[in-house]
Write a protein that holds these residues in place. Sequence first.
Motif, PDB file in Angstrom:
ATOM      1  N   PRO A 138      -0.477  -6.408 -11.754  1.00 46.62           N
ATOM      2  CA  PRO A 138       1.183  -5.190 -11.402  1.00 46.62           C
ATOM      3  C   PRO A 138       0.209  -3.704 -10.705  1.00 46.62           C
ATOM      4  CG  PRO A 138       1.309  -5.643 -13.432  1.00 46.62           C
ATOM      5  CD  PRO A 138      -0.558  -6.103 -13.916  1.00 46.62           C
ATOM      6  N   LEU A 139      -0.799  -4.276  -9.970  1.00 42.72           N
ATOM      7  CA  LEU A 139      -0.942  -2.981  -9.572  1.00 42.72           C
ATOM      8  C   LEU A 139      -1.262  -3.607  -7.931  1.00 42.72           C
ATOM      9  CD1 LEU A 139      -3.399  -1.239 -11.064  1.00 42.72           C
ATOM     10  CD2 LEU A 139      -1.955  -0.410 -10.484  1.00 42.72           C
ATOM     11  N   ARG A 140      -1.642  -4.705  -8.147  1.00 36.99           N
ATOM     12  CA  ARG A 140      -2.258  -6.030  -6.802  1.00 36.99           C
ATOM     13  C   ARG A 140      -0.827  -6.331  -6.317  1.00 36.99           C
ATOM     14  NH1 ARG A 140      -6.275  -9.369  -6.565  1.00 36.99           N
ATOM     15  NH2 ARG A 140      -5.135 -11.636  -6.137  1.00 36.99           N
ATOM     16  N   GLN A 141      -0.083  -6.605  -7.075  1.00 37.09           N
ATOM     17  CA  GLN A 141       2.027  -6.506  -6.788  1.00 37.09           C
ATOM     18  C   GLN A 141       2.380  -6.676  -6.104  1.00 37.09           C
ATOM     19  OE1 GLN A 141       4.561  -9.379  -5.665  1.00 37.09           O
ATOM     20  NE2 GLN A 141       2.955 -10.328  -7.018  1.00 37.09           N
ATOM     21  N   GLY A 142       2.175  -4.602  -7.165  1.00 35.00           N
ATOM     22  CA  GLY A 142       2.910  -3.566  -5.735  1.00 35.00           C
ATOM     23  C   GLY A 142       2.101  -2.471  -4.418  1.00 35.00           C
ATOM     24  N   ILE A 143       0.682  -3.303  -4.374  1.00 34.84           N
ATOM     25  CA  ILE A 143       0.391  -3.406  -3.102  1.00 34.84           C
ATOM     26  C   ILE A 143       1.073  -4.015  -2.356  1.00 34.84           C
ATOM     27  CG2 ILE A 143      -1.362  -3.463  -1.737  1.00 34.84           C
ATOM     28  CD1 ILE A 143      -2.973  -2.022  -4.442  1.00 34.84           C
ATOM     29  N   VAL A 144       0.913  -5.275  -2.347  1.00 34.32           N
ATOM     30  CA  VAL A 144       1.611  -6.156  -1.413  1.00 34.32           C
ATOM     31  C   VAL A 144       3.200  -5.761  -0.781  1.00 34.32           C
ATOM     32  CG1 VAL A 144       2.358  -8.347  -1.173  1.00 34.32           C
ATOM     33  CG2 VAL A 144      -0.401  -8.778  -2.198  1.00 34.32           C
ATOM     34  N   ARG A 145       3.320  -5.509  -2.474  1.00 38.58           N
ATOM     35  CA  ARG A 145       5.520  -5.265  -1.780  1.00 38.58           C
ATOM     36  C   ARG A 145       5.302  -4.271  -1.309  1.00 38.58           C
ATOM     37  NH1 ARG A 145       9.612  -7.169  -6.352  1.00 38.58           N
ATOM     38  NH2 ARG A 145      10.780  -7.177  -5.157  1.00 38.58           N
ATOM     39  N   LEU A 146       4.408  -2.998  -1.563  1.00 38.37           N
ATOM     40  CA  LEU A 146       4.711  -1.870  -0.473  1.00 38.37           C
ATOM     41  C   LEU A 146       4.153  -2.565   1.006  1.00 38.37           C
ATOM     42  CD1 LEU A 146       5.895   1.047  -0.389  1.00 38.37           C
ATOM     43  CD2 LEU A 146       3.004   1.404  -1.258  1.00 38.37           C
ATOM     44  N   ALA A 147       2.704  -2.737   0.681  1.00 39.69           N
ATOM     45  CA  ALA A 147       2.114  -3.218   2.350  1.00 39.69           C
ATOM     46  C   ALA A 147       4.204  -4.287   3.126  1.00 39.69           C
ATOM     47  CB  ALA A 147       1.286  -4.085   2.403  1.00 39.69           C
ATOM     48  N   ALA A 148       4.033  -5.283   2.581  1.00 38.51           N
ATOM     49  CA  ALA A 148       5.484  -5.867   3.315  1.00 38.51           C
ATOM     50  C   ALA A 148       6.504  -4.864   3.140  1.00 38.51           C
ATOM     51  CB  ALA A 148       5.705  -7.271   2.156  1.00 38.51           C
ATOM     52  N   GLU A 149       7.098  -4.188   2.840  1.00 37.12           N
ATOM     53  CA  GLU A 149       7.988  -3.283   2.506  1.00 37.12           C
ATOM     54  C   GLU A 149       8.148  -2.330   4.475  1.00 37.12           C
ATOM     55  OE1 GLU A 149      11.931  -1.760   2.207  1.00 37.12           O
ATOM     56  OE2 GLU A 149      11.057  -3.536   0.863  1.00 37.12           O
ATOM     57  N   HIS A 150       6.757  -2.059   3.862  1.00 41.02           N
ATOM     58  CA  HIS A 150       5.608  -1.154   5.692  1.00 41.02           C
ATOM     59  C   HIS A 150       6.131  -1.743   6.640  1.00 41.02           C
ATOM     60  CE1 HIS A 150       3.905   2.488   2.946  1.00 41.02           C
ATOM     61  NE2 HIS A 150       5.525   2.146   2.757  1.00 41.02           N
ATOM     62  N   PHE A 151       5.411  -2.856   6.181  1.00 38.36           N
ATOM     63  CA  PHE A 151       5.406  -3.977   7.463  1.00 38.36           C
ATOM     64  C   PHE A 151       7.181  -4.453   8.279  1.00 38.36           C
ATOM     65  CE2 PHE A 151       5.967  -8.104   9.211  1.00 38.36           C
ATOM     66  CZ  PHE A 151       4.467  -8.335  10.402  1.00 38.36           C
ATOM     67  N   SER A 152       7.471  -4.773   6.847  1.00 37.51           N
ATOM     68  CA  SER A 152       9.409  -4.728   7.306  1.00 37.51           C
ATOM     69  C   SER A 152      10.313  -4.471   7.799  1.00 37.51           C
ATOM     70  CB  SER A 152       9.707  -5.325   6.115  1.00 37.51           C
ATOM     71  OG  SER A 152       9.504  -6.579   5.569  1.00 37.51           O
ATOM     72  N   ALA A 153       9.267  -2.658   8.102  1.00 36.92           N
ATOM     73  CA  ALA A 153      10.084  -1.124   8.222  1.00 36.92           C
ATOM     74  C   ALA A 153      10.081  -0.799   9.490  1.00 36.92           C
ATOM     75  CB  ALA A 153      10.466  -0.808   6.918  1.00 36.92           C
TER      76      ALA A 153
END
Length: 178
Positions: A138-153
């Motif tokens: 869950p920690l790794r997945q949250g990091i990936v999702r947050l980085a992806a969100e920042h990239f997309s935004a």
Amino acid sequence: MVDESESGALAASLAELKAYLRIETAGEDAVLAGLLRSAAALCEQFTGQWLVRRAVGETVACDGSWQRLAARPVAAIDEVEAVDGEGVVLALPVEAYAIDIDAAGDGWVRSTRARAGERLKVRYRAGLAAEMNGLPEPLRQGIVRLAAEHFSARGAESAAPPAVVSALWRPFRRMRLA
């Protein structure tokens, strides 16, 4: 005072993030690696724990009372030395200090022979996992999702992180009361 040694390791891999974003070229690698580092730092702030194990040097009071080390979870306390008022580092015999790592992962150290003007210099290792593949998913997945969100935004000023990230990280959150 905490002196942190950089491990250089990312908490999630660049390949994971690129796969999540469906990016196949290397053109954005530097940006993505920076976003992963930023997301991992935010994860550490949110959870109150270091992710990937790294070495730490910290100076604490030497007044005979137990001193809690700043980083956590502590994996090992490697060395305790005395620092006199002039900044000279002195080796301490084992009987001159006590160390403990409690069940919550907090590291503690105290001098058993406090001297005026002295401080303790403690070298230890802290972090949840020895390397990124040892982190809870869950920690790794949250990091990936947050980085992806920042990239997309990129360029959007009001981009709020997705609620799923805090939901993934919340079970690992440790807070200290003052």
